[in-house]
Design a protein around this motif. Structure first.
Motif, short mmCIF file in Angstrom:
data_model
loop_
_atom_site.label_atom_id
_atom_site.label_comp_id
_atom_site.label_asym_id
_atom_site.label_seq_id
_atom_site.Cartn_x
_atom_site.Cartn_y
_atom_site.Cartn_z
N LEU A 3 -1.67 12.10 12.64
CA LEU A 3 -1.31 11.67 11.28
C LEU A 3 -2.34 12.14 10.27
O LEU A 3 -1.99 12.51 9.14
CB LEU A 3 -1.15 10.16 11.24
N PHE A 4 -3.61 12.13 10.65
CA PHE A 4 -4.63 12.59 9.70
C PHE A 4 -4.43 14.06 9.36
O PHE A 4 -4.62 14.48 8.20
CB PHE A 4 -6.04 12.36 10.23
N GLU A 5 -4.06 14.87 10.34
CA GLU A 5 -3.79 16.28 10.04
C GLU A 5 -2.64 16.41 9.06
O GLU A 5 -2.64 17.29 8.19
CB GLU A 5 -3.49 17.04 11.33
N ARG A 6 -1.65 15.54 9.15
CA ARG A 6 -0.55 15.54 8.19
C ARG A 6 -1.01 15.10 6.81
O ARG A 6 -0.54 15.61 5.79
CB ARG A 6 0.59 14.65 8.69
N ILE A 7 -1.93 14.13 6.77
CA ILE A 7 -2.49 13.69 5.48
C ILE A 7 -3.10 14.89 4.75
O ILE A 7 -2.93 15.05 3.53
CB ILE A 7 -3.55 12.60 5.69
N CYS A 8 -3.81 15.72 5.50
CA CYS A 8 -4.50 16.86 4.89
C CYS A 8 -3.54 17.84 4.23
O CYS A 8 -3.95 18.63 3.36
CB CYS A 8 -5.34 17.58 5.94
N ALA A 18 -4.82 8.36 -5.87
CA ALA A 18 -3.56 8.98 -5.45
C ALA A 18 -3.71 9.68 -4.11
O ALA A 18 -2.75 9.73 -3.31
CB ALA A 18 -3.08 9.97 -6.51
N ALA A 19 -4.90 10.23 -3.84
CA ALA A 19 -5.10 10.96 -2.59
C ALA A 19 -4.98 10.06 -1.37
O ALA A 19 -4.69 10.54 -0.26
CB ALA A 19 -6.48 11.63 -2.61
N VAL A 40 2.30 8.93 4.44
CA VAL A 40 1.61 9.35 5.66
C VAL A 40 0.30 8.59 5.84
O VAL A 40 -0.04 8.17 6.95
CB VAL A 40 1.35 10.87 5.64
N THR A 41 -0.44 8.39 4.75
CA THR A 41 -1.70 7.65 4.86
C THR A 41 -1.45 6.20 5.25
O THR A 41 -2.21 5.63 6.04
CB THR A 41 -2.48 7.71 3.53
N ALA A 42 -0.39 5.62 4.74
CA ALA A 42 -0.04 4.25 5.14
C ALA A 42 0.26 4.19 6.63
O ALA A 42 -0.18 3.27 7.34
CB ALA A 42 1.15 3.76 4.32
N ALA A 43 1.01 5.16 7.13
CA ALA A 43 1.33 5.21 8.56
C ALA A 43 0.06 5.38 9.39
O ALA A 43 -0.09 4.77 10.46
CB ALA A 43 2.31 6.33 8.85
N PHE A 44 -0.86 6.20 8.91
CA PHE A 44 -2.14 6.42 9.58
C PHE A 44 -2.94 5.12 9.69
O PHE A 44 -3.45 4.76 10.75
CB PHE A 44 -2.93 7.47 8.79
N THR A 45 -3.02 4.40 8.58
CA THR A 45 -3.77 3.14 8.58
C THR A 45 -3.13 2.11 9.48
O THR A 45 -3.80 1.47 10.31
CB THR A 45 -3.86 2.60 7.14
N HIS A 75 -0.48 -1.25 4.05
CA HIS A 75 -1.63 -0.41 3.71
C HIS A 75 -2.00 -0.60 2.24
O HIS A 75 -1.13 -0.65 1.37
CB HIS A 75 -1.26 1.06 3.96
N GLU A 76 -3.31 -0.69 1.97
CA GLU A 76 -3.79 -0.78 0.59
C GLU A 76 -5.07 0.04 0.45
O GLU A 76 -6.03 -0.16 1.19
CB GLU A 76 -4.09 -2.23 0.22
N ALA A 77 -5.07 0.98 -0.48
CA ALA A 77 -6.26 1.78 -0.76
C ALA A 77 -6.52 1.74 -2.25
O ALA A 77 -5.72 2.23 -3.05
CB ALA A 77 -6.06 3.22 -0.28
N ARG A 78 -7.65 1.16 -2.63
CA ARG A 78 -7.99 1.01 -4.05
C ARG A 78 -9.38 1.53 -4.32
O ARG A 78 -10.29 1.40 -3.49
CB ARG A 78 -7.90 -0.46 -4.48
N TYR A 79 -9.55 2.10 -5.51
CA TYR A 79 -10.84 2.63 -5.91
C TYR A 79 -11.70 1.51 -6.51
O TYR A 79 -11.25 0.79 -7.40
CB TYR A 79 -10.66 3.75 -6.93
N ASN A 80 -12.92 1.39 -6.00
CA ASN A 80 -13.89 0.43 -6.52
C ASN A 80 -14.86 1.20 -7.41
O ASN A 80 -15.74 1.90 -6.90
CB ASN A 80 -14.63 -0.24 -5.36
#
Length: 327
Positions: free
Chosen positions: A47-52, A206-207, A214-219, A241-246
């Protein structure tokens, strides 16, 4: 070195020996967390390769562009007959560019926690670089390593750590890892480190939240792994999945967030989740050039050379020991 010798067996430690202990310990804390290295089982690595490849994920294509445009300059700075020691080698796409650019590298030593990803990468690289000895090690590079010795002496060691993986570590842990890097490369060695630079927070966020999911599936694959390997009963539909910038810390913080109040059993132990409670699974720190140089200095390293893309979004930093006057 012929191709038969290059296809040497992969040395293997027990990289997942602490998986159960780390998961149980991490879920027992007031702030639940699980080390990011456990995201990379076979499925996670795929999945990480797909993220890239996702359009929002700029780091990979930007770093590849730097390696392509600055390969000759990097090779000149490194010099001939290097042993390339790579932490977390993944698919080996960036490695291929580096090995192709370097002047007569004698050996390549990838250290990768995912056996499947390592085996596939080494097989392809061994076929394409028959004169470079392959000495692969399946292990966790954050732990003490016994590195397999190459058959030919190298003029120097080059530690290769691309992808801004250093940013997955909190500052103190990153300094510790840089110190390990300094020891592994030796007094006259070098380290080539990928660093994601500060930029528009919207672009960064956004990244890690691609539209394709795909990133949600990876996490969330981490929960699937825990269910499979530790006999857990995570309801995969009960977490998100939650990814936020601090902005204060200058980093993305990725969590697996509980959608509701629920109880989960892992390896016979029960853990309660409140609605909205998260499991911290990854940091992705973003640096300034000055901030990174200061962090490297704390580990006894200094920036020998730095290459960036035209927009200054990403950097490849070549590090040497602080007491070396030239490299």
């Amino acid at each position: 070195m012929g191709s038969q010798e290059s296809a040497a067996p992969i040395a293997r430690t027990a990289p997942d020996a602490d998986f159960a202990a780390d998961v149980l310990d991490g879920l027992s804390g007031a702030q639940k967390r699980i080390p990011s290295k456990y995201l990379y089982d076979a499925r996670g690595s795929e999945l990480f390769e797909r993220i890239c490849d996702q359009p929002e994920y700029y780091p990979t294509r930007t770093e590849l562009g730097i390696l392509q445009s600055e390969g000759a300059a990097i090779a000149e700075a490194v010099g001939p007959r290097a042993l390339v020691l790579e932490y977390g080698s993944g698919s080996g796409v960036k490695t291929r560019l580096l090995l192709d650019a370097l002047d007569a590298p004698v050996a390549y030593m990838p250290v990768e926690i995912s056996y499947s990803a390592l085996a596939a990468s080494v097989a392809e690289l061994a076929a394409d670089f028959p004169d470079i000895e392959m000495r692969a090690l399946c292990a966790d590079f954050t732990q003490p390593l016994t590195l397999p010795a190459p058959q030919r002496a190298a003029d120097r060691v080059l530690v290769f750590f691309p992808g801004s993986t250093l940013g997955n570590f909190a500052t103190e842990d990153a300094v510790d890892l840089l110190a390990v890097m300094r020891a592994d490369m030796g007094a006259d060695g070098l380290a080539l480190v990928g660093v994601d630079l500060q930029k528009d927070p919207a672009e960064i966020e956004a990244a890690y939240n691609d539209a394709a999911g795909v990133t949600a599936a990876f996490t969330l694959n981490l929960l699937t792994r825990i269910n499979r390997e530790l006999g857990a009963d995570f309801d995969l539909d009960g977490f998100v999945h939650e990814a936020r910038y601090n902005p204060e810390a200058g980093r993305i913080e990725t969590r697996i967030r509980s959608r509701r109040a629920q109880r989960v059993t892992v390896a016979g132990q029960r853990f309660d989740f409140a609605e909205g409670e998260g499991i911290l699974v990854e940091y992705s720190c973003k640096y300034t050039q000055t901030g990174f140089a200061e962090m490297a200095q704390r580990a006894g390293l200094r920036v020998h050379s730095s290459w960036t893309d035209p927009d200054g979004r990403f950097a490849l930093q070549l590090l040497c020991s602080e007491d070396v006057t030239s490299a």
